[in-house]
Design an enzyme around this catalytic site. Structure first.
Site, PDB file in Angstrom:
ATOM      1  CB  SER A  88      27.654  20.388  20.885  1.00  0.00           C
ATOM      2  OG  SER A  88      26.664  19.660  21.589  1.00  0.00           O
ATOM      3  CG  HIS A 323      28.023  20.453  25.883  1.00  0.00           C
ATOM      4  ND1 HIS A 323      26.871  21.125  26.223  1.00  0.00           N
ATOM      5  CD2 HIS A 323      27.831  19.999  24.609  1.00  0.00           C
ATOM      6  CE1 HIS A 323      26.022  21.087  25.206  1.00  0.00           C
ATOM      7  NE2 HIS A 323      26.576  20.407  24.214  1.00  0.00           N
TER       8      HIS A 323
END
Length: 352
Positions: A88, A323
């Site tokens: 990711s 993230h």
């Protein structure tokens, strides 16, 4: 002198002195031009048709070969195709930009702000570029495929000259570790009590990561393979509102990120040593991202890392939690661009 019956005299009699001079001039011009026109470069220049300039990578490779010179790090990286693999952090989760990144047909969550796009635009790859990173991918997923997509390894070939990849965070259970720290319930382990489980998963990664890198270099033997570490998520200066983490939690989590990065660094160094020992053409290089977000960690005034986002309906953390933001992806892109320019710090293979 030639008599009246000789060839020049007969020609002169037919065309006259001026005509003879013109004929001789045409003969001389033809003798000079025909050999030159036989050369492709001159033929293209004179006639401007049926010619195509060589690709930059091919041209540079040919020039280096003709002069017996080694290719530069950039020439090595761009002489073929670029493939972006990984999890990711490479797919760009957390850096979504509006409807352009809402793709219900793909479960890999690749976004338009992932660092791949900057790398692909910064350099001219003779074989083009492609984007295959997939959210949630482990070393096994990159090898075998995930979310209905084939193996990421299958995207590589002898024509691949650059590979970028991030992997390892899912193998050690990064999301699970974060949840264990954030959710403080009587039956939860908290942060530090997860140490034993993490150690077991790190031990498994010490085996699976070198195996994966070996498969990457086997499929793309001439490529520069750039393996990214993970950025430090927390500043360890102030408590981030809403994520239920103490400063001690932040320090502990940063420490686990540092441990993971060191494992990746060692695996990369060993893989590159194998290439050198075998006199290989490519390289395996570590891209150190641990301090890439310094001053911009989660919870800062200008974050490069998303903080905790909760889906109240599902009572679960959003995938974008912890993230990189779009600015974070830009920071990672700069690291990759710099590494492509710089090279592995050792001589690369000679052109073949």
């Amino acid at each position: 002198m030639a008599g009246p019956g000789t060839w020049p005299a007969r020609v002169r009699a037919r065309v006259g002195d001026r005509g003879l001079a013109v004929a001789l001039l045409l003969v001389l011009l033809a003798a000079a031009i025909v050999p030159l026109v036989a050369l492709p470069a001159v033929r293209c220049e004179v006639f401007g048709a049926g010619c195509r300039a060589p690709l930059p990578g091919v041209q540079a490779r040919a020039a280096a070969r003709d002069h017996g010179e080694a290719l530069t790090p950039v020439q090595i990286a761009t002489r073929g195709a670029y493939a972006a693999l990984g999890d990711s952090y490479s797919a760009g989760v957390g850096a979504e930009e509006g409807l352009a990144d809402q793709n219900p047909l793909s479960k890999c969550d690749r976004t338009s702000r992932a660092y791949y796009h900057t790398v692909a635009k910064t350099f001219s790859f003779a074989g083009g570029s492609s984007f295959w990173a997939c959210s949630g991918a482990t070393t096994a997923d990159i090898r075998d495929g995930k979310s209905g997509e084939p193996s990421q390894l299958s995207r590589l070939s002898e024509g691949t000259s650059l590979v970028t990849i991030s992997v390892g965070g899912n193998d050690i259970g990064f999301a699970k570790i974060m949840a264990g720290c954030v959710v403080k319930l009587p039956w939860s382990k908290g942060c530090e009590k997860q140490g034993g489980d993490i150690a077991d998963r790190m031990a498994a990664l010490r085996e699976s990561l070198p195996q994966l890198i070996s498969k990457v270099t086997a499929r793309a033997p001439g490529a520069r393979v750039l393996v990214m570490g993970y950025p430090r998520p927390f500043s360890e200066i102030s408590v981030t509102g809403g994520d239920n983490l103490t400063l001690d939690d932040q320090r502990w989590l940063n420490g686990r990120a540092r441990d993971l990065n060191e494992l990746i660094r060692q695996a990369v160094a060993e893989a590159d040593q194998h290439i050198v020992a075998a006199h290989g053409q490519g390289s395996v290089e570590f891209v150190d991202a641990y301090n890439a977000f310094s001053g911009h960690e989660a919870g800062s005034s200008d974050p490069y890392m998303n903080g905790l986002s909760v889906n109240l309906g599902a009572l679960a953390a959003e995938p974008r939690s912890y993230h990189p933001t779009a600015k974070g992806q830009d920071a990672l892109a700069r690291l990759f661009v710099d590494q492509i320019d710089k090279g592995p710090g050792r001589p690369l293979g000679q052109p073949s």
